[in-house]
Design a protein around this motif. Structure first.
Motif, PDB file in Angstrom:
ATOM      1  N   PHE A  58      59.830 -38.151  18.987  1.00 14.92           N
ATOM      2  CA  PHE A  58      58.407 -38.019  19.261  1.00 14.92           C
ATOM      3  C   PHE A  58      58.165 -37.133  20.478  1.00 14.92           C
ATOM      4  N   SER A  59      57.379 -36.079  20.279  1.00  9.59           N
ATOM      5  CA  SER A  59      57.078 -35.157  21.375  1.00  9.59           C
ATOM      6  C   SER A  59      56.106 -35.776  22.378  1.00  9.59           C
ATOM      7  N   CYS A  60      55.268 -36.697  21.932  1.00 13.70           N
ATOM      8  CA  CYS A  60      54.253 -37.287  22.805  1.00 13.70           C
ATOM      9  C   CYS A  60      54.877 -37.986  24.018  1.00 13.70           C
ATOM     10  N   CYS A  61      55.962 -38.693  23.823  1.00 13.35           N
ATOM     11  CA  CYS A  61      56.611 -39.448  24.897  1.00 13.35           C
ATOM     12  C   CYS A  61      58.059 -39.032  25.130  1.00 13.35           C
ATOM     13  N   PHE A  76      56.260 -46.117  22.043  1.00 14.82           N
ATOM     14  CA  PHE A  76      55.636 -46.300  23.353  1.00 14.82           C
ATOM     15  C   PHE A  76      54.119 -46.175  23.332  1.00 14.82           C
ATOM     16  N   CYS A  77      53.595 -45.105  22.691  1.00 13.81           N
ATOM     17  CA  CYS A  77      52.148 -44.890  22.737  1.00 13.81           C
ATOM     18  C   CYS A  77      51.441 -45.121  21.411  1.00 13.81           C
ATOM     19  N   GLY A  78      52.219 -45.278  20.331  1.00 12.96           N
ATOM     20  CA  GLY A  78      51.626 -45.540  19.022  1.00 12.96           C
ATOM     21  C   GLY A  78      51.147 -44.303  18.282  1.00 12.96           C
ATOM     22  N   ALA A  79      51.425 -43.117  18.804  1.00 11.94           N
ATOM     23  CA  ALA A  79      50.977 -41.870  18.156  1.00 11.94           C
ATOM     24  C   ALA A  79      51.639 -41.704  16.792  1.00 11.94           C
ATOM     25  N   GLN A  80      50.881 -41.129  15.856  1.00 14.01           N
ATOM     26  CA  GLN A  80      51.362 -40.822  14.519  1.00 14.01           C
ATOM     27  C   GLN A  80      50.810 -39.478  14.129  1.00 14.01           C
TER      28      GLN A  80
END
Length: 112
Positions: free
Chosen positions: A82-85, A47-51
């Motif tokens: 993924f914790s970000c989303c 969703f947000c592209g975080a890595q």
């Protein structure tokens, strides 16, 4: 063709997903498949592209199919979450029409 490669293809897996084990119980009543996500492959939030470290953790999941290769089948997988989303990487074996259903409830880790 190698058995694990054949099962991977049947499940729709492509690198970095792969089957590490596929066994039938001694009494023939259950087929067990273990799937891993390649540790060297960076997982990116869909969703947000975080890595990066702390963004993604591998969580154990168990999925069931009543008649995969003519056997009740349990697929055990370590899936990037993924914790970000608050989401997981899409799982190839649970695409529409696959008939795999999740049977184990994952523990969600609460933020401190």
């Amino acid at each position: 063709m190698d058995q694990l490669v054949f099962i991977s293809a049947t499940l729709g897996l492509a690198p970095p997903w792969y089957v590490t084990s596929a066994t039938i119980s001694k009494d023939g009543s259950r087929f067990n498949i273990i799937v891993e996500y390649g540790r060297l492959a960076p997982a990116t939030c869909p969703f947000c592209g975080a890595q990066g470290e702390g963004t993604c953790v591998l969580e154990n999941e168990t999925w069931f199919h009543a008649d995969f290769f003519s056997h009740p089948t349990y697929l055990l997988a370590r899936v990037p979450h993924f914790s970000c989303c608050d989401t997981a990487l899409p799982r190839p074996w649970c695409r529409p029409g696959s008939r795999f259903t999740e049977v184990a409830i994952r523990e969600k880790k609460e933020a401190a």
